[in-house]
Design a protein around this motif. Sequence first.
Motif, short mmCIF file in Angstrom:
data_model
loop_
_atom_site.label_atom_id
_atom_site.label_comp_id
_atom_site.label_asym_id
_atom_site.label_seq_id
_atom_site.Cartn_x
_atom_site.Cartn_y
_atom_site.Cartn_z
N ASP A 22 -25.45 78.54 -31.86
CA ASP A 22 -26.04 79.20 -30.69
C ASP A 22 -25.55 78.47 -29.46
OD1 ASP A 22 -27.64 80.12 -28.55
OD2 ASP A 22 -29.22 80.72 -29.93
N VAL A 23 -24.51 79.04 -28.83
CA VAL A 23 -23.87 78.39 -27.69
C VAL A 23 -24.71 78.54 -26.43
CG1 VAL A 23 -21.82 78.45 -26.20
CG2 VAL A 23 -21.57 78.69 -28.69
N PHE A 27 -28.57 75.53 -28.86
CA PHE A 27 -28.09 74.26 -29.39
C PHE A 27 -27.25 73.46 -28.39
CE2 PHE A 27 -28.84 76.63 -33.52
CZ PHE A 27 -30.13 76.14 -33.60
N THR A 28 -26.92 74.08 -27.27
CA THR A 28 -26.45 73.29 -26.13
C THR A 28 -27.64 72.52 -25.56
OG1 THR A 28 -24.72 74.90 -25.62
CG2 THR A 28 -25.36 73.36 -23.87
N VAL A 117 -20.53 71.95 -27.31
CA VAL A 117 -20.76 70.57 -26.86
C VAL A 117 -20.75 69.56 -28.00
CG1 VAL A 117 -21.97 71.16 -24.73
CG2 VAL A 117 -23.26 70.96 -26.87
N VAL A 118 -20.93 70.02 -29.24
CA VAL A 118 -20.88 69.13 -30.40
C VAL A 118 -19.89 69.65 -31.44
CG1 VAL A 118 -23.21 68.20 -30.12
CG2 VAL A 118 -22.88 70.28 -31.47
N ALA A 119 -18.95 70.49 -31.03
CA ALA A 119 -18.03 71.13 -31.98
C ALA A 119 -17.19 70.12 -32.75
CB ALA A 119 -17.13 72.12 -31.24
N ALA A 196 -21.35 76.82 -17.51
CA ALA A 196 -20.36 75.74 -17.52
C ALA A 196 -20.76 74.64 -18.49
CB ALA A 196 -20.20 75.17 -16.11
N LEU A 197 -22.04 74.32 -18.55
CA LEU A 197 -22.51 73.28 -19.47
C LEU A 197 -22.37 73.72 -20.93
CD1 LEU A 197 -25.68 72.07 -17.53
CD2 LEU A 197 -23.51 70.84 -17.79
N CYS A 198 -22.57 75.01 -21.18
CA CYS A 198 -22.44 75.53 -22.54
C CYS A 198 -20.99 75.56 -23.01
CB CYS A 198 -23.02 76.94 -22.63
SG CYS A 198 -24.82 77.01 -22.50
#
Length: 234
Positions: A22-23, A27-28, A117-119, A196-198
Amino acid sequence: MDARFVGIPELAEAPSVAVVVDVMRAFTVAAWAFGQGAEKIVLAESPDDALALKARHPDWVALKDGPPTPGFDTVNSPGLLRSIDLGGRTVVQKTTAGTVGALAVKEASLVLCAGFVVAGATALLLRVRECDSVTFVVTGEDGHADEDLACAQYIARRAGDAGADAAEFLRRAGESRAAAELTEGVRQGTHPDDVALCLELDRFPFAMVATLEDALMVLRPCTVPSRTDEASTG
């Protein structure tokens, strides 16, 4: 690695290994909560369950989708959460898609929750654990959310190729319906920087693992050692 991409309605039974994506924005937000010092995140079944947990644990921080709501401390926005000190705190999270997807595979032997962000850390964990078959749960829009599918496909590719280029996947996510809705203010409880953060690739160095603890689905950060690190430490 055999990768399967499904929506929540297609989950007839729990897979062995599940990556729930969930981008925008569950989950961001979860990753930012850990970045802000949270110890763990409890994934709630419903808003009422989240409020019940908050009532039993007044020091916990409860958040949900949408506009500010009585009983909840904040909303599901990385732009807003990044200014909150969560050092040592427990967060209770309830969202429309992300938490639903994680709870749908709670019986899996390994459940990872992910966004861009954690990919990298998520792909590394799949590689280090030598996961041969992985079900990616595309949570948004009943499995059709392109930002979630793009992220899932990128993680799958990066699990096999650490140097995989993310540009095309990030472009798709940036042009997705969810990104447009956030940008245009269609969704409530947002911050101008949310999109942008996502789309910030590998902002955090950990993966996020969800496990059942006392009947609650609990998400925690997991730092993943590479094979080189493992070899050097014996």
